[in-house]
Write an enzyme that holds these catalytic residues in place. Structure first.
Site, PDB file in Angstrom:
ATOM      1  N   HIS A 372       0.810  -1.212   0.000  1.00 11.86           N
ATOM      2  CA  HIS A 372       0.000   0.000   0.000  1.00 11.86           C
ATOM      3  C   HIS A 372       0.846   1.266   0.000  1.00 11.86           C
ATOM      4  O   HIS A 372       0.352   2.341  -0.315  1.00 11.86           O
ATOM      5  CB  HIS A 372      -1.007  -0.043   1.153  1.00 11.86           C
ATOM      6  CG  HIS A 372      -2.092  -1.024   0.868  1.00 11.86           C
ATOM      7  ND1 HIS A 372      -1.919  -2.380   1.061  1.00 11.86           N
ATOM      8  CD2 HIS A 372      -3.328  -0.875   0.318  1.00 11.86           C
ATOM      9  CE1 HIS A 372      -3.019  -3.006   0.683  1.00 11.86           C
ATOM     10  NE2 HIS A 372      -3.884  -2.126   0.239  1.00 11.86           N
ATOM     11  N   CYS A 684     -10.921  -5.942  -9.008  1.00 10.85           N
ATOM     12  CA  CYS A 684      -9.891  -4.922  -8.850  1.00 10.85           C
ATOM     13  C   CYS A 684      -8.571  -5.630  -8.561  1.00 10.85           C
ATOM     14  O   CYS A 684      -8.519  -6.856  -8.481  1.00 10.85           O
ATOM     15  CB  CYS A 684     -10.243  -3.943  -7.729  1.00 10.85           C
ATOM     16  SG  CYS A 684     -10.345  -4.695  -6.085  1.00 10.85           S
TER      17      CYS A 684
END
Length: 756
Positions: A372, A684
C-alpha cells in the site's frame, strides 16, 4: 442546520489560523471556547480535559463563568453531568440541569443561573480526551441541531485539543560518509511500484540515524536569543506554508496535520524553555538540543502509545528549528525537493511529507509492488522503483540518478545519450496520452465493459474525471487513516466522502470500509504493532468488528455524506465466512436506525457487498451471492492467500502468479455463482489492468473492471480489439490447462495479435 451552525463548522475547519494567532496553548483553548460560544449563542462554554494519571476531569478553559476557577475545578471521570457524558461517550442535553440526579455544583463557579446544559465528549478514536460543554440561562433552549453542531465541533477539535492536553500534562514532569560510487554509469534492475520517469540527484533517508540534532563541529559562531527567535519565526512560517500546499495536494490532510508542531512552537514549556536556557548563557543550538532530547525521552517513556508516537513530531520540529538556526550549514542535508529519495522503507506518513516537499522519485529497498505504500505513491504520482541491490547503499549524496519506473531500471550516473533517449520517449508518450478517450469502452463486437476508477486520495479525482471513469469501483477509505497521526474525526470523514461523491455526481461510488492491518498498520494504534503475523491477524473487517465504535463512526460518516447520492455502495473487506458478513451488516442496520432516530440526513438504503479475497469463501460463494448485493474480487490478496505467498516479500515474488491454474479456476467459480444469482460482479487488483489477463476475465463473464485511472486509455484500446467470443474460447482453453507454462503460452499467443 442554521447559518450560525454552518459558520461554526467553517470556523472549526480553519483551526490553523486560530492556532497561529494564539501565543500559547491556554490562549488557543480560550479562543476555541469564545468561537463556539459566539456561534451557537450560548452564555457559557467550557472545556474539560481528562487527567489520565488521577482519572479526573478538570476545567482547562472557560468563557462565561468565574475565570478564577479554571484549573481548580476537578471531578471524577464519571462524576456529575460532565463525567456522565465522558463515561457514556454520548451527548448529555438537559433543559433544567439542576433536576438531573447526576448534577453536581461547585462552590465559586457561579453556574447556578445557567440551567440549559449541553455536553459532548471529545474523543480521538477509542481514546477519551475530555468534554465540551455549553450552558444558557434560559431553560430548554438546546435542540437537536445544537447537539449535532457541537458533536461535529468536538470531532474536529479532538486532534488539536489532544495535542494541547499532552503538552499540558508534560508540564507536570519535570557519521561516516558512504563509499563513493563509480563515475561510470551503472544499471540496477528493480520492480516498478509506481510508474513514471525521474532524473534528479540523490538524497538518502536513514531511520536509525540520530543526526536530527546534529551540530556540525566546524560552526564558528555562537547563536544568541535573537537568532533563535528568527529561527522560530521562520519555522512557524514554513509550517503554515506546508499546510497551505497540503490543502491543495491532499485535501484529506488539511485538518491540522501540523497541529502538534504548532502547539509545541506555542508552548512556553518547549520553545519557552529553550529561550530561557539561551538567556542563561547557553548557545541556541545547544538549547534546542537539550530541550528536544528531554521531550523525546519523556514521550518515549510514556505508557501511552499515542504519546510515544509524538517523538517523531519533536524530532521533526527540532530538526526544522536547527536547520533554520544554522541556515545553509544544515539545510543542505535535509532538503528533499526535486531529489531521488533512497530509503530502506517508508511509512505512509513519510510519503506524505515527501510528496509535500515535491520529491522527484523514490528508490525503496523493501516492500512489494502491490504494497500500500506503492499504491499511495501511484496516487501521489511519485515514480517509485523497489530494489534491494547492495550497490544502492553505496550511493553518495547528490549522485545523479535516472529512474525508469516503467520497466524498473535505475541508472546511476546516466550518460547524456541515455538521458536524451528517455526524454524523447516521454515526449512521444505525452502525445499518446493526449489522444481522445471515449465515453464508453466496448469490445470489437460491441459488448460494453465498464471501467471504474480505484481512488485512494481525493487528488486522484482530477485524473479520473479527465479520463472519464464510469464511477468509483473501489474507494480505499483506509488511506485518510493511514496518512494521519491519529484517527480522522467523523466530521473529517464526512468532508472527504462528500467531496468524493460530489465529484462523481450521479456515477456509482463503492466505499470499501476500513481495511487496515497487515502492511497497512496505523502508526498511532499500538496494538497493531504487537502481532507476529499481522497479515493473518487483527486486520480489515476483523478490526472493524473488534472496534465497533470506530466502524460505526465510519459508516455514519459515509451514510451522512451520501444523503442525496443513491448510487453509494458499502463493501466489507476480507470476509472469510457468512457470520462476519451478517455481523457487519447488522452494525450498518444499527447505525441506520440510530441516524433515523436522531433525524440525521442520510442514505437510507445503501447497497451492501463484499470483497472476495479469501479462499474460505469459495465453498460458500453461492450462499454469499444470495446475501450480498454485489461482489468485488480483490486479486492481490486473493492470490496471496490462495498461493500462501507474501506479496511484499521479494524472496518469494516469483511464486506470486496471478494466472496460476488454481487462481483462474477459482475466479471462474466466483463469476459463475455471481451470474447465476444475479449478483453484480467486478474485479480490482493488478489483474484488472493487465491486458494479459483481461481477455480471460471477460471470457468468464466479468464486465466491470476497477483500476487506477491512468490505465484506462490502454485498457480501452486493448478491449476495443477483442471480441467476447474470442475471450470465451480463450478462457475455456486456459481453464483446461493444469500448468502455468501452458497458460503463459496461450496468453502470449493471444496478446501477440493485439496492437499496442
Amino acid at each position: 442546520m442554521d447559518k450560525e451552525h454552518l459558520n461554526l463548522l467553517c470556523s472549526v475547519n480553519e483551526l490553523s489560523s486560530l492556532l497561529a494567532g494564539s501565543h500559547d496553548v491556554d490562549t488557543f483553548l480560550d479562543r476555541v471556547c469564545q468561537m463556539v460560544m459566539d456561534h451557537i449563542r450560548a452564555d457559557v462554554c467550557s472545556i474539560y480535559l481528562l487527567d489520565e494519571n488521577s482519572n479526573e476531569l478538570y476545567m482547562k478553559a472557560n468563557k462565561g463563568l468565574n475565570v478564577t476557577t479554571v484549573g481548580m475545578i476537578r471531578m471524577g471521570a464519571s462524576e456529575g453531568l460532565v463525567g456522565a457524558c465522558l463515561a457514556s461517550r454520548r451527548p448529555v442535553c438537559e433543559g433544567k440541569a439542576s433536576t438531573n440526579p447526576n448534577y453536581k455544583s461547585f462552590t465559586g463557579l457561579n453556574e447556578e443561573e445557567f440551567e440549559a446544559f449541553l455536553a459532548v465528549p471529545i474523543q480521538r478514536g477509542l481514546e477519551r480526551i475530555g468534554v465540551l460543554v455549553l450552558q444558557r440561562r434560559e431553560q430548554d433552549t438546546f435542540d437537536e441541531h445544537d447537539v449535532l453542531a457541537l458533536q461535529a465541533t468536538a470531532s474536529q477539535l479532538a486532534s488539536a485539543i489532544e495535542n494541547a492536553r499532552i503538552l499540558l500534562a508534560l508540564r507536570a514532569q519535570d557519521d561516516t560518509p558512504d563509499a563513493v560510487a563509480s563515475v561510470e554509469m551503472q544499471l540496477i534492475k528493480g520492480q516498478v511500484a509506481s510508474p513514471g520517469f525521474a532524473f534528479h540527484r540523490s538524497v538518502r533517508i536513514e531511520r536509525a540515524a540520530d543526526d536530527w540534532l546534529y551540530i556540525p563541529g566546524n560552526v564558528s559562531r555562537t547563536f544568541d536569543v535573537e537568532d533563535f527567535r528568527q529561527a522560530l519565526a521562520e519555522t512557524e512560517q514554513q509550517l503554515e506554508e506546508l499546510e497551505s500546499k497540503l490543502e491543495v495536494k491532499l485535501p484529506e490532510m488539511a485538518s491540522m496535520i501540523f497541529s502538534a508542531h504548532m502547539m509545541m512552537l506555542k508552548d512556553p514549556e518547549f520553545t519557552g524553555a529553550m529561550e530561557e536556557l539561551i538567556a542563561q548563557g547557553s548557545c541556541a543550538s545547544q538549547a534546542i538540543r537539550s530541550i528536544a532530547l528531554k521531550y523525546v525521552d519523556i514521550f518515549h517513556r510514556s505508557p501511552n502509545a499515542y504519546i510515544r508516537e509524538k517523538t517523531s513530531d519533536v524530532k521533526d520540529l527540532a530538526r526544522r528549528l536547527m536547520g533554520n538556526l544554522m541556515r545553509t550549514v544544515v539545510d543542505a542535508c535535509i532538503a528533499c525537493e526535486g531529489r531521488i529519495i533512497i530509503a530502506h522503507d517508508l511509512y505512509p506518513s513519510d510519503l506524505l511529507k515527501l510528496s509535500n516537499e515535491n520529491v522527484g522519485g523514490i528508490i525503496l529497498g523493501n516492500g512489494g509492488v502491490t504494497s500500500h505504500i506503492a499504491i499511495l505513491a501511484r496516487s501521489m504520482k511519485i515514480p517509485m522503483v523497489i530494489s534491494a541491490d547492495a550497490r544502492l547503499s553505496k550511493i553518495e549524496y547528490d549522485t545523479p540518478i535516472l529512474i525508469d519506473a516503467e520497466i524498473g531500471n535505475i541508472f546511476i550516473y546516466p550518460t547524456p545519450q541515455v538521458i536524451k533517449e528517455f526524454e524523447e520517449r516521454n515526449q512521444r508518450r505525452e502525445l499518446v496520452q493526449e489522444a481522445e478517450v471515449l465515453d464508453e469502452t466496448r469490445t470489437i463486437c460491441g459488448e460494453k465493459v465498464q471501467i471504474m476508477g480505484n481512488i485512494n486520495l481525493l487528488s486522484d479525482l482530477t485524473q479520473a474525471n479527465q479520463l472519464k471513469v464510469e464511477g468509483v469501483g473501489l474507494y480505499r477509505t483506509e488511506f485518510p487513516f493511514l496518512i494521519r497521526t491519529d484517527f480522522p474525526s467523523e466530521s473529517d470523514q464526512i468532508t472527504i466522502y462528500h467531496h468524493l461523491l460530489e465529484s462523481m455526481e450521479d456515477r456509482p461510488v463503492t466505499f470499501r470500509t476500513l481495511d487496515v492491518g497487515g502492511d497497512k498498520a496505523l502508526s498511532y494504534f499500538h496494538d497493531m504493532h504487537m502481532e507476529e503475523n499481522p497479515v493473518m491477524g487483527m486486520r480489515s473487517i476483523r478490526f472493524s468488528l473488534e472496534f465497533p465504535d470506530i466502524f460505526k463512526e465510519q459508516i455514519r460518516a459515509i451514510l451522512c455524506a451520501a444523503s442525496g447520492h443513491s448510487h453509494t455502495r458499502l463493501m466489507f473487506p476480507m470476509i472469510t465466512g457468512i457470520e462476519e458478513f451478517i455481523r457487519a451488516r447488522a452494525l450498518v442496520d444499527e447505525t441506520l436506525a440510530e441516524m433515523k432516530a436522531d433525524n440525521v440526513p442520510h442514505l437510507a438504503r445503501p447497497q451492501i457487498g463484499m470483497m472476495v479475497e479469501v479462499p474460505s469463501v469459495i465453498p460458500l460463494i453461492d450462499d454469499l451471492a444470495e446475501m450480498a448485493d454485489f461482489f468485488c474480487i480483490g486479486t492481490n490478496d486473493f492470490t496471496q492467500f490462495m498461493l500462501a505467498v507474501d506479496r511484499n516479500n521479494e524472496k518469494v515474488q516469483s511464486y506470486f502468479v496471478p494466472n496460476h491454474p488454481c487462481i483462474l479456476r477459482a475466479l471462474n467459480t466466483i463469476a459463475s455463482a455471481a451470474l447465476s444469482h444475479g449478483t453484480d460482479l467486478s474485479i480490482c487488483g493488478e489483474m484488472a489492468h493487465n491486458l494479459k489477463h483481461v481477455p480471460f476475465l471477460l471470457g468468464i463473464g466479468i464486465r466491470t473492471l476497477s483500476v487506477d485511472s491512468q490505465y484506462l486509455p490502454a485498457l480501452q484500446n486493448g478491449i476495443g480489439q477483442i471480441s467476447v467470443a474470442d475471450c470465451e474460447a480463450h478462457a475455456a482453453a486456459l481453464l483446461k490447462e493444469p500448468t502455468i507454462d501452458a497458460i503463459n503460452t496461450f496468453q502470449s499467443e493471444f496478446m501477440a495479435a493485439l496492437k499496442p
